[in-house]
Design a protein around this motif. Sequence first.
Motif, PDB file in Angstrom:
ATOM      1  N   GLN A 127      -2.310  -3.775 -12.519  1.00  0.00           N
ATOM      2  CA  GLN A 127      -0.913  -3.552 -12.171  1.00  0.00           C
ATOM      3  C   GLN A 127      -0.773  -3.174 -10.701  1.00  0.00           C
ATOM      4  N   LYS A 128      -1.678  -2.348 -10.195  1.00  0.00           N
ATOM      5  CA  LYS A 128      -1.645  -1.989  -8.772  1.00  0.00           C
ATOM      6  C   LYS A 128      -1.731  -3.243  -7.909  1.00  0.00           C
ATOM      7  N   GLN A 130      -1.070  -6.396  -8.813  1.00  0.00           N
ATOM      8  CA  GLN A 130       0.104  -7.234  -9.027  1.00  0.00           C
ATOM      9  C   GLN A 130       1.299  -6.744  -8.232  1.00  0.00           C
ATOM     10  N   THR A 131       1.575  -5.428  -8.287  1.00  0.00           N
ATOM     11  CA  THR A 131       2.741  -4.896  -7.582  1.00  0.00           C
ATOM     12  C   THR A 131       2.547  -4.996  -6.071  1.00  0.00           C
ATOM     13  N   LYS A 132       1.313  -4.864  -5.607  1.00  0.00           N
ATOM     14  CA  LYS A 132       1.038  -5.023  -4.183  1.00  0.00           C
ATOM     15  C   LYS A 132       1.379  -6.439  -3.735  1.00  0.00           C
ATOM     16  N   ARG A 134       3.335  -8.521  -5.225  1.00  0.00           N
ATOM     17  CA  ARG A 134       4.786  -8.698  -5.390  1.00  0.00           C
ATOM     18  C   ARG A 134       5.525  -8.243  -4.135  1.00  0.00           C
ATOM     19  N   ASP A 135       5.159  -7.071  -3.642  1.00  0.00           N
ATOM     20  CA  ASP A 135       5.824  -6.547  -2.452  1.00  0.00           C
ATOM     21  C   ASP A 135       5.563  -7.419  -1.233  1.00  0.00           C
ATOM     22  N   SER A 147       6.594  -0.524   1.675  1.00  0.00           N
ATOM     23  CA  SER A 147       5.967  -0.264   0.371  1.00  0.00           C
ATOM     24  C   SER A 147       4.573   0.328   0.546  1.00  0.00           C
ATOM     25  N   CYS A 223       8.449   2.630  -9.988  1.00  0.00           N
ATOM     26  CA  CYS A 223       7.323   2.363 -10.890  1.00  0.00           C
ATOM     27  C   CYS A 223       6.563   3.667 -11.136  1.00  0.00           C
ATOM     28  N   CYS A 228       1.709   2.814  -8.123  1.00  0.00           N
ATOM     29  CA  CYS A 228       2.225   2.772  -6.760  1.00  0.00           C
ATOM     30  C   CYS A 228       1.391   3.682  -5.862  1.00  0.00           C
TER      31      CYS A 228
END
Length: 231
Positions: A127-128, A130-132, A134-135, A147, A223, A228
């Motif tokens: 998840q870390k 993926q969100t990285k 994404r940003d 971010s 999140c 995050c």
Amino acid sequence: MKEGMIDTSVELQELLSIRHSIKTYNKDSYLFQEGDPIKGIYFIRTGKVQIGKVTPEGRELTLRICGRNQFVGEFTLFAESAKYMLDAKVIEEVECIKISVEDLEEELTHNAKLAVTFMKWMGINHQKTQTKFRDLLLHGKKGALYSTLIRMTNSYGVPNEKGILIDMTLTNQELANFCGMTREVVNRLLSDLKKQDKLSMVDGKILIHDLDFLKDEINCEDCPIAFCKID
């Protein structure tokens, strides 16, 4: 960390009872590199490791920095001919415990509770990442920097009367590597934030004066902090 989320780094320390070896690595060496056959998982006792990859254009992209009492292992278990998906570069001399993938798989096969915790830890790391990405993809250069600064406050932030000090010394090039951009662009964006009095520098460290501004600019989704962070 939001209520109900586990501290996997603590629960996973049961893994240290598995047969293991002690390894030391010098600065600028690698625990493993993308494409290497999977050999095992590492528990950092001292030092720091940078998790990232090199883009096809040769640019270095940093995803996380792992330190003392953290596990490092970017891989898939129970897969034939599996390879590491990212690089683990030593940025401060490391002493660590290494558990072979064979011994790890054997333990997880017979310990259901530990297997569940391990899967949760791998899920958080995924998840870390993926969100990285994404940003980096959705918010442009400004969003990538903002971010990254938010993540750094969650990992290394120390509140004071003027805001939140990121208690970590980084060059602008190292910060650029977290954002997937050039040092020149980071220099310009930081200069703009300084002019707006949103941040300042204190002894080579970044002091965030207005964290809410950064969050608003990227439509922060709040999140769980576990996702995050940069560690």
